[in-house]
Design an enzyme around this catalytic site. Structure first.
Site, PDB file in Angstrom:
ATOM      1  CG  PHE A  91      -1.727  -1.235   1.418  1.00 28.68           C
ATOM      2  CD1 PHE A  91      -2.791  -1.559   0.592  1.00 28.68           C
ATOM      3  CD2 PHE A  91      -1.372  -2.129   2.422  1.00 28.68           C
ATOM      4  CE1 PHE A  91      -3.498  -2.746   0.780  1.00 28.68           C
ATOM      5  CE2 PHE A  91      -2.070  -3.311   2.625  1.00 28.68           C
ATOM      6  CZ  PHE A  91      -3.140  -3.626   1.791  1.00 28.68           C
ATOM      7  CD  GLU A 166       2.737  -7.693  -6.663  1.00 28.55           C
ATOM      8  OE1 GLU A 166       3.400  -8.015  -5.674  1.00 28.55           O
ATOM      9  OE2 GLU A 166       1.805  -6.875  -6.622  1.00 28.55           O
ATOM     10  CB  THR A 241       7.841 -16.636   2.530  1.00 29.81           C
ATOM     11  OG1 THR A 241       8.693 -17.134   3.550  1.00 29.81           O
ATOM     12  CG2 THR A 241       8.369 -15.300   2.045  1.00 29.81           C
TER      13      THR A 241
HETATM   14  N1  ADP Z   1      -4.415   0.267   4.275  1.00 29.95           N
HETATM   15  C1  ADP Z   1      -4.829   0.404   3.014  1.00 29.95           C
HETATM   16  N2  ADP Z   1      -5.768  -0.397   2.500  1.00 29.95           N
HETATM   17  C2  ADP Z   1      -6.165  -0.277   1.242  1.00 29.95           C
HETATM   18  N3  ADP Z   1      -5.680   0.638   0.357  1.00 29.95           N
HETATM   19  C3  ADP Z   1      -4.733   1.465   0.825  1.00 29.95           C
HETATM   20  C4  ADP Z   1      -4.270   1.388   2.164  1.00 29.95           C
HETATM   21  N4  ADP Z   1      -3.325   2.310   2.325  1.00 29.95           N
HETATM   22  C5  ADP Z   1      -3.211   2.949   1.126  1.00 29.95           C
HETATM   23  N5  ADP Z   1      -4.068   2.443   0.230  1.00 29.95           N
HETATM   24  C6  ADP Z   1      -4.226   2.854  -1.172  1.00 29.95           C
HETATM   25  O1  ADP Z   1      -3.315   2.136  -1.960  1.00 29.95           O
HETATM   26  C7  ADP Z   1      -2.710   3.032  -2.863  1.00 29.95           C
HETATM   27  C8  ADP Z   1      -1.371   2.498  -3.318  1.00 29.95           C
HETATM   28  O2  ADP Z   1      -1.634   1.357  -4.117  1.00 29.95           O
HETATM   29  P1  ADP Z   1      -0.481   0.614  -4.881  1.00 29.95           P
HETATM   30  O3  ADP Z   1       0.221   1.547  -5.805  1.00 29.95           O
HETATM   31  O4  ADP Z   1      -1.119  -0.596  -5.500  1.00 29.95           O
HETATM   32  O5  ADP Z   1       0.500   0.211  -3.691  1.00 29.95           O
HETATM   33  P2  ADP Z   1       1.585  -0.971  -3.604  1.00 29.95           P
HETATM   34  O6  ADP Z   1       1.884  -1.440  -4.993  1.00 29.95           O
HETATM   35  O7  ADP Z   1       2.776  -0.352  -2.930  1.00 29.95           O
HETATM   36  O8  ADP Z   1       0.951  -2.030  -2.755  1.00 29.95           O
HETATM   37  C9  ADP Z   1      -2.626   4.314  -2.098  1.00 29.95           C
HETATM   38  O9  ADP Z   1      -2.578   5.432  -2.960  1.00 29.95           O
HETATM   39  C10 ADP Z   1      -3.895   4.315  -1.259  1.00 29.95           C
HETATM   40  O10 ADP Z   1      -4.951   4.955  -1.923  1.00 29.95           O
HETATM   41  C1  LIG Z   2       4.148  -8.921   3.026  1.00 28.06           C
HETATM   42  C2  LIG Z   2       3.900 -10.078   2.122  1.00 28.06           C
HETATM   43  C3  LIG Z   2       3.150  -9.928   0.971  1.00 28.06           C
HETATM   44  N1  LIG Z   2       2.936 -10.969   0.143  1.00 28.06           N
HETATM   45  C4  LIG Z   2       2.119 -10.805  -1.061  1.00 28.06           C
HETATM   46  C5  LIG Z   2       0.797 -10.138  -0.844  1.00 28.06           C
HETATM   47  C6  LIG Z   2       0.509  -9.497  -2.166  1.00 28.06           C
HETATM   48  O1  LIG Z   2      -0.123 -10.481  -2.998  1.00 28.06           O
HETATM   49  C7  LIG Z   2       1.897  -9.146  -2.694  1.00 28.06           C
HETATM   50  C8  LIG Z   2       2.275  -7.701  -2.471  1.00 28.06           C
HETATM   51  O2  LIG Z   2       1.477  -6.844  -3.243  1.00 28.06           O
HETATM   52  P1  LIG Z   2       1.626  -5.239  -3.263  1.00 28.06           P
HETATM   53  O3  LIG Z   2       1.516  -4.895  -4.714  1.00 28.06           O
HETATM   54  O4  LIG Z   2       2.962  -4.879  -2.683  1.00 28.06           O
HETATM   55  O5  LIG Z   2       0.494  -4.710  -2.475  1.00 28.06           O
HETATM   56  O6  LIG Z   2       2.812  -9.967  -1.978  1.00 28.06           O
HETATM   57  C9  LIG Z   2       3.494 -12.210   0.438  1.00 28.06           C
HETATM   58  O7  LIG Z   2       3.323 -13.176  -0.335  1.00 28.06           O
HETATM   59  N2  LIG Z   2       4.230 -12.376   1.577  1.00 28.06           N
HETATM   60  C10 LIG Z   2       4.452 -11.349   2.436  1.00 28.06           C
HETATM   61  O8  LIG Z   2       5.169 -11.569   3.465  1.00 28.06           O
END
Ligand code: ADP
Ligand SMILES: Cc1cn([C@H]2C[C@H](O)[C@@H](COP(=O)(O)O)O2)c(=O)[nH]c1=O
Ligand code: ZN
Length: 283
Positions: A91, A166, A241
């Site tokens: 996030f 990812e 993991t």
């Molecule tokens: N706790 C949360 N739960 C769900 N969505 C969130 C949360 N915190 C932030 N977000 C949203 O997720 C967006 C980032 O998404 P994304 O680019 O897919 O992040 P990442 O790839 O780092 O997981 C943020 O701009 C926000 O709107």
């Molecule tokens: C911390 C953690 C995450 N994952 C998985 C969960 C999601 O499917 C991705 C991460 O997605 P995002 O684009 O960064 O939101 O990774 C996991 O498999 N194991 C972990 O410890």
């Protein structure tokens, strides 16, 4: 014995400047003191070296002779590539940042492609999707080594920019990024988790830092106090993991809430394990 000052003389800029004027015929591997006693080739002039007490044969003279040509196995591309790495907890905006950079490259006229791991089936396999729902088409693959073949060799040659989302799920990340940037002149933009839910290095993401032109560590907001979040807390008791999931399974947290949350979760996992109770979510 080889003295420091003597070693320096082998590595002086003079040698590297000189090396490129040398004929292309002799390989360094051929230069042994046995096969190459003092003047290896009467038509070439040895570099003026200070006399050495090293050895009666002249391996050092040989290395500096005009016969040496250090030809790399593969010539680097005319335009070298780049590697940019985007990390952070879940996030934090990694996919959003990757998506924007790819869009910006594309609007600058560069040919782009995005790859994601086919392990992440959260939003289907044909696009990368942010937690806000923004998306771009992508190729979902089990590994990166299959990308060239799947994408098409001609299409790959024309490609300027490769986005990888990812990245923690790709075991061959290091070799793919190195080859794409060093040999094929591609700009590679990599987004992935630097750490797993236990804050251990995740997959090969950290291994590519030494290859990178830039590294961006993003943060999220702690779900419990609103401060900057550096870590991802798993809210369920599963201990493997890799566990695909979103806000149902994970939350971004600050250090204090990571430590507190981890204590609670570890205690819950231990109790559940001892009682042999099946999966429960603490979301
Ligand atoms: N706790 C949360 N739960 C769900 N969505 C969130 C949360 N915190 C932030 N977000 C949203 O997720 C967006 C980032 O998404 P994304 O680019 O897919 O992040 P990442 O790839 O780092 O997981 C943020 O701009 C926000 O709107
Ligand atoms: C911390 C953690 C995450 N994952 C998985 C969960 C999601 O499917 C991705 C991460 O997605 P995002 O684009 O960064 O939101 O990774 C996991 O498999 N194991 C972990 O410890
Ligand atoms: Zn907090």
């Amino acid at each position: 014995m080889l003295t420091i000052s003597r070693m320096k003389s082998i590595l002086t800029p003079t040698l590297s400047a000189f090396t490129f004027q040398l004929p292309k015929t002799t390989h360094l591997a051929l230069l042994t003191s046995k096969s190459f006693p003092c003047n290896p080739n009467p038509t070439t002039t040895l570099l003026p070296l200070k006399p050495t007490t090293l050895s009666p044969t002249c391996s050092i003279h040989s290395i500096q002779s005009r016969d040496v040509h250090m030809e790399p196995a593969t010539l680097p591309p005319e335009f070298p590539g780049e590697i940019h790495v985007i990390v952070g907890p879940m996030f934090a905006g990694k996919t959003t940042t990757l998506l924007r950079r790819i869009q910006s490259e594309s609007s600058n006229g560069r040919s782009v492609a995005i790859i994601k791991s086919n392990k992440d089936t959260r939003y289907g396999l044909d696009s990368i999707v942010t937690h806000d729902g923004a998306k771009l088409p992508c190729l979902a693959l089990p590994d990166l080594s299959s990308f060239r073949q799947k994408f098409g060799l001609d299409a790959y040659d024309k490609l300027d920019v490769i986005g990888i989302d990812e990245a923690q799920f790709f075991e061959d990340l290091y070799d793919f990024c190195r080859e794409a940037a060093d040999n094929d002149g591609k700009t590679v933009i990599v987004a992935g988790l630097d750490g797993d839910y236990l804050r251990r290095s995740f997959g090969s993401v950290l291994d590519i830092i030494p290859l990178a032109d830039s590294v961006t560590k993003l943060t999220s907001r702690c779900e419990l106090c609103g401060k900057r979040a550096f870590f991802t807390l798993r809210k369920t008791e599963e201990a493997q993991t890799e566990l695909i999931g979103g806000a149902d399974v994970y939350m971004p947290v600050c250090r204090k809430h990571y430590v507190n949350g981890q204590v609670v979760m570890e205690a819950a996992r231990t109790v559940l394990e001892s009682q042999n109770i099946p999966c429960v979510s603490y979301a």
